[in-house]
Design a protein around this motif. Structure first.
Motif, mmCIF file in Angstrom:
data_model
loop_
_atom_site.group_PDB
_atom_site.id
_atom_site.type_symbol
_atom_site.label_atom_id
_atom_site.label_comp_id
_atom_site.label_asym_id
_atom_site.label_seq_id
_atom_site.Cartn_x
_atom_site.Cartn_y
_atom_site.Cartn_z
ATOM 1 N N TRP A 72 -39.091 14.132 4.323
ATOM 2 C CA TRP A 72 -40.123 14.886 4.676
ATOM 3 C C TRP A 72 -40.381 13.022 6.013
ATOM 4 O O TRP A 72 -38.745 12.223 6.043
ATOM 5 C CB TRP A 72 -41.465 13.616 4.393
ATOM 6 C CG TRP A 72 -41.505 12.284 4.428
ATOM 7 C CD1 TRP A 72 -41.737 11.697 4.496
ATOM 8 C CD2 TRP A 72 -41.378 12.464 2.907
ATOM 9 N NE1 TRP A 72 -42.196 10.740 3.604
ATOM 10 C CE2 TRP A 72 -41.297 10.874 2.623
ATOM 11 C CE3 TRP A 72 -40.435 13.013 1.374
ATOM 12 C CZ2 TRP A 72 -40.995 10.254 1.213
ATOM 13 C CZ3 TRP A 72 -40.168 12.526 0.517
ATOM 14 C CH2 TRP A 72 -40.283 10.981 0.425
ATOM 15 N N SER A 73 -40.601 13.762 6.874
ATOM 16 C CA SER A 73 -40.344 12.939 8.912
ATOM 17 C C SER A 73 -41.291 11.952 9.532
ATOM 18 O O SER A 73 -42.913 13.143 9.659
ATOM 19 C CB SER A 73 -39.460 12.941 9.929
ATOM 20 O OG SER A 73 -40.134 14.445 9.877
ATOM 21 N N TYR A 74 -41.958 11.262 10.167
ATOM 22 C CA TYR A 74 -42.442 10.412 10.896
ATOM 23 C C TYR A 74 -42.653 10.502 11.499
ATOM 24 O O TYR A 74 -41.590 9.200 12.062
ATOM 25 C CB TYR A 74 -43.825 9.839 9.565
ATOM 26 C CG TYR A 74 -43.811 9.253 9.229
ATOM 27 C CD1 TYR A 74 -43.421 7.796 9.588
ATOM 28 C CD2 TYR A 74 -42.873 9.496 7.607
ATOM 29 C CE1 TYR A 74 -43.143 6.810 8.044
ATOM 30 C CE2 TYR A 74 -42.656 8.505 6.581
ATOM 31 C CZ TYR A 74 -42.890 6.780 7.297
ATOM 32 O OH TYR A 74 -42.540 6.338 6.621
ATOM 33 N N SER A 75 -43.440 9.201 12.492
ATOM 34 C CA SER A 75 -43.607 8.626 13.398
ATOM 35 C C SER A 75 -44.411 7.825 14.336
ATOM 36 O O SER A 75 -45.369 8.271 13.903
ATOM 37 C CB SER A 75 -42.498 9.510 15.270
ATOM 38 O OG SER A 75 -41.598 10.209 15.778
ATOM 39 N N VAL A 76 -43.690 6.294 14.159
ATOM 40 C CA VAL A 76 -44.787 5.452 13.924
ATOM 41 C C VAL A 76 -44.672 4.329 15.343
ATOM 42 O O VAL A 76 -43.110 4.467 16.078
ATOM 43 C CB VAL A 76 -45.217 4.855 12.716
ATOM 44 C CG1 VAL A 76 -45.643 5.145 11.989
ATOM 45 C CG2 VAL A 76 -43.587 3.638 12.319
ATOM 46 N N ARG A 92 -34.949 4.545 8.772
ATOM 47 C CA ARG A 92 -35.797 4.329 10.158
ATOM 48 C C ARG A 92 -34.483 4.233 11.054
ATOM 49 O O ARG A 92 -34.054 3.590 11.786
ATOM 50 C CB ARG A 92 -36.056 2.782 9.906
ATOM 51 C CG ARG A 92 -37.356 2.926 10.662
ATOM 52 C CD ARG A 92 -38.240 0.152 11.096
ATOM 53 N NE ARG A 92 -36.706 0.516 11.604
ATOM 54 C CZ ARG A 92 -37.097 -0.713 11.744
ATOM 55 N NH1 ARG A 92 -38.563 -1.446 11.441
ATOM 56 N NH2 ARG A 92 -36.005 -1.290 12.354
ATOM 57 N N THR A 98 -45.320 14.771 -0.320
ATOM 58 C CA THR A 98 -43.705 15.076 -0.533
ATOM 59 C C THR A 98 -42.602 14.511 -1.482
ATOM 60 O O THR A 98 -41.767 14.731 -1.538
ATOM 61 C CB THR A 98 -43.331 13.807 0.645
ATOM 62 O OG1 THR A 98 -44.380 12.854 0.430
ATOM 63 C CG2 THR A 98 -44.509 14.480 1.962
ATOM 64 N N HIS A 102 -43.694 5.783 4.250
ATOM 65 C CA HIS A 102 -45.518 6.479 3.862
ATOM 66 C C HIS A 102 -44.701 8.373 3.369
ATOM 67 O O HIS A 102 -43.690 8.484 3.129
ATOM 68 C CB HIS A 102 -46.086 7.296 5.066
ATOM 69 C CG HIS A 102 -46.754 6.423 6.367
ATOM 70 N ND1 HIS A 102 -46.773 6.919 7.335
ATOM 71 C CD2 HIS A 102 -46.891 4.652 5.733
ATOM 72 C CE1 HIS A 102 -47.944 5.892 7.514
ATOM 73 N NE2 HIS A 102 -47.618 5.057 7.421
ATOM 74 N N THR A 103 -45.528 8.284 1.664
ATOM 75 C CA THR A 103 -45.737 9.309 1.071
ATOM 76 C C THR A 103 -47.186 9.456 0.889
ATOM 77 O O THR A 103 -48.108 9.755 0.600
ATOM 78 C CB THR A 103 -45.055 8.274 -0.331
ATOM 79 O OG1 THR A 103 -45.443 7.733 -0.859
ATOM 80 C CG2 THR A 103 -43.165 7.831 -0.071
ATOM 81 N N THR A 104 -45.764 11.356 0.197
ATOM 82 C CA THR A 104 -48.167 11.454 -0.090
ATOM 83 C C THR A 104 -47.848 12.503 -1.594
ATOM 84 O O THR A 104 -46.545 12.719 -1.466
ATOM 85 C CB THR A 104 -48.271 12.782 0.954
ATOM 86 O OG1 THR A 104 -47.656 13.912 0.584
ATOM 87 C CG2 THR A 104 -48.536 12.174 1.896
ATOM 88 N N SER A 123 -38.717 6.304 14.337
ATOM 89 C CA SER A 123 -39.084 7.277 13.737
ATOM 90 C C SER A 123 -38.460 7.221 12.122
ATOM 91 O O SER A 123 -37.011 6.391 12.029
ATOM 92 C CB SER A 123 -38.316 8.756 14.413
ATOM 93 O OG SER A 123 -37.333 8.536 14.278
ATOM 94 N N TYR A 124 -39.076 7.922 11.147
ATOM 95 C CA TYR A 124 -38.648 7.427 9.441
ATOM 96 C C TYR A 124 -38.552 9.165 9.260
ATOM 97 O O TYR A 124 -38.893 10.091 9.308
ATOM 98 C CB TYR A 124 -39.575 7.084 8.960
ATOM 99 C CG TYR A 124 -40.003 5.155 8.793
ATOM 100 C CD1 TYR A 124 -39.743 4.448 8.093
ATOM 101 C CD2 TYR A 124 -40.637 5.072 10.258
ATOM 102 C CE1 TYR A 124 -39.689 2.774 8.142
ATOM 103 C CE2 TYR A 124 -40.608 3.347 10.017
ATOM 104 C CZ TYR A 124 -40.299 2.755 9.216
ATOM 105 O OH TYR A 124 -40.271 1.554 9.589
#
Length: 393
Positions: free
Chosen positions: A43-47, A73, A36, A31-33, A59-60
């Motif tokens: 940046w980080s995120y969880s899935v 990851r 970011t 995932h990017t925006t 988590s990434y």
């Protein structure tokens, strides 16, 4: 993320498993925006993500590098509880080609050497203090077992395809998930397994105490031997050993061991066989029925339909009479608890049946009516009233 795969229907399970592992290395949610990509900080995120081992909590952490977009990851949790484990995958995404350029995996695992804090392995074992002392004397130190894995894939070249469309998947191909399926069991003849079954049943009858590690190992050998039998041979074994009111102590112990082994297998064949042979309306052996019911608790998947129907009948239809009235009350209790457990297990796959079971259980309890209760109390004997209260409870 790879959500499905296609393969020839006759693909060997070893080949298919290897392909799924390789595809799993490339599967990821990157995932990017625009924000970011331009601000320069990670940046980080969880899935939740499905890999070749099943669904995982991940988590990434992403960051922009001169070589491309780097993602790290991390997998959280492990199928072996209380183990020390770490699983990381680093993915370098090539923005121009829009594919992963390099994938590197690192995994470490150390098996548990101590029980979970607060768990007492002897707390639930019945018996006298001498038996528990024998088990404590049998204690041993668990050896350290570790494993490490380090691997990588690197993209060497991208060759543009002249055609801008993909060919359709052949109609003969099978569609499945990326999760690696359990390989088919190797079926052996009963004649080849009979020595292992008889020998380990003898071990279970002779080794004491019953909770000893040696006897438990013999039980696992019985289960393993039964797992390699065809459905017909499994029926032959059950017909030989599972008999109500066996004429000898040896026969009772063999019968109980085979019932437990069929439950431990937890396959549709073994649980269906257990249901048909033991949980019948004409069963009189209360201890055998209790033992069979116990095998269905804690199933990870839905039980066979015949098992659900049988337990429903035990609760709502059959008037079963057993050789032991006290144990018969335990059967009543266990059957209703099991039916509630079944309702929870099939809730997602068969909500209509789940609600029907719950409604029938609720109707048995009823709303308390003082006048009706006094009328009932005056009409029942002390023994009948005690039984009535037990059923309501």
């Amino acid at each position: 993320e790879v959500v499905r795969v296609y393969h020839p229907h006759d693909e060997h399970h070893h080949v298919l498993g290897t392909k799924k592992v390789l595809v799993g290395l490339l599967s990821a949610r990157l995932h990017t925006t625009p924000e970011t990509m331009t601000r320069g900080s990670p940046w980080s995120y969880s899935v939740k993500e499905t890999g070749h081992e099943g669904e995982d909590d991940l988590s990434y952490v992403g960051k922009v590098t001169p070589e491309g977009i780097s993602f790290t990851r991390t997998k959280h949790g492990h199928v072996v509880r209380n183990a020390e484990a770490k699983n990381e995958k680093q993915i370098l995404y090539h923005a121009a080609h829009e594919v992963p350029h390099t994938v590197q995996t690192k995994e470490t695992f150390s098996s548990p050497r101590q029980i979970t804090p607060g768990f007492n392995s002897n707390a639930g074992i019945p018996g006298d203090p001498a038996k528990l002392q024998e088990l404590r004397d049998e204690d041993f130190e668990i050896p350290l077992m570790t494993a490490e894995s380090d691997g990588w894939l690197k993209l060497k070249q991208v060759v543009p395809d002249k055609q801008d469309v993909y060919e359709d998947v052949p109609a003969s191909f099978h569609q499945g998930s990326i999760v690696i399926d359990e390989p088919p069991k190797r079926v052996l003849k009963l004649e080849d397994q009979e020595e292992a079954i008889v020998g380990n049943l003898t071990c279970m009858r002779t080794v004491r105490p019953k909770e000893s590690q040696e006897r438990i190992a013999c039980f696992h050998h019985v289960v393993e031997a039964l797992q390699h039998l065809s459905s017909d041979d499994l029926i032959r074994v059950a017909n030989k050993y599972i008999k109500s009111n066996a004429s000898s102590e040896e026969g009772n112990e063999n019968r109980d061991a085979i019932v437990d082994a069929l439950g431990a297998m937890a396959t549709n064949d073994s649980l269906t066989l257990l249901t048909k042979m033991v949980l019948t309306p004409h069963q009189r052996d209360a201890k055998l029925a209790l033992r069979a019911l116990f095998q269905f608790f804690g199933l990870e998947k839905s039980p066979p339909q015949i098992a659900i129907k049988t337990v429903e009948d035990m609760c709502f239809q059959w008037q079963m009479v057993f050789d032991d009235e006290i144990e018969a009350q335990h059967i009543w209790t266990r059957a209703h608890l099991l039916l509630g457990a079944f309702a929870g297990t099939i809730r997602d796959t068969d909500p209509v049946r789940t609600n029907k079971i719950i409604d029938r259980l609720h109707n048995m309890v009823e709303i308390h009516d003082p006048w009706k209760h006094r009328q009932l109390r005056s009409a029942l004997t002390e023994e009948e009233y005690s039984s009535h209260l037990h059923e309501k409870a």
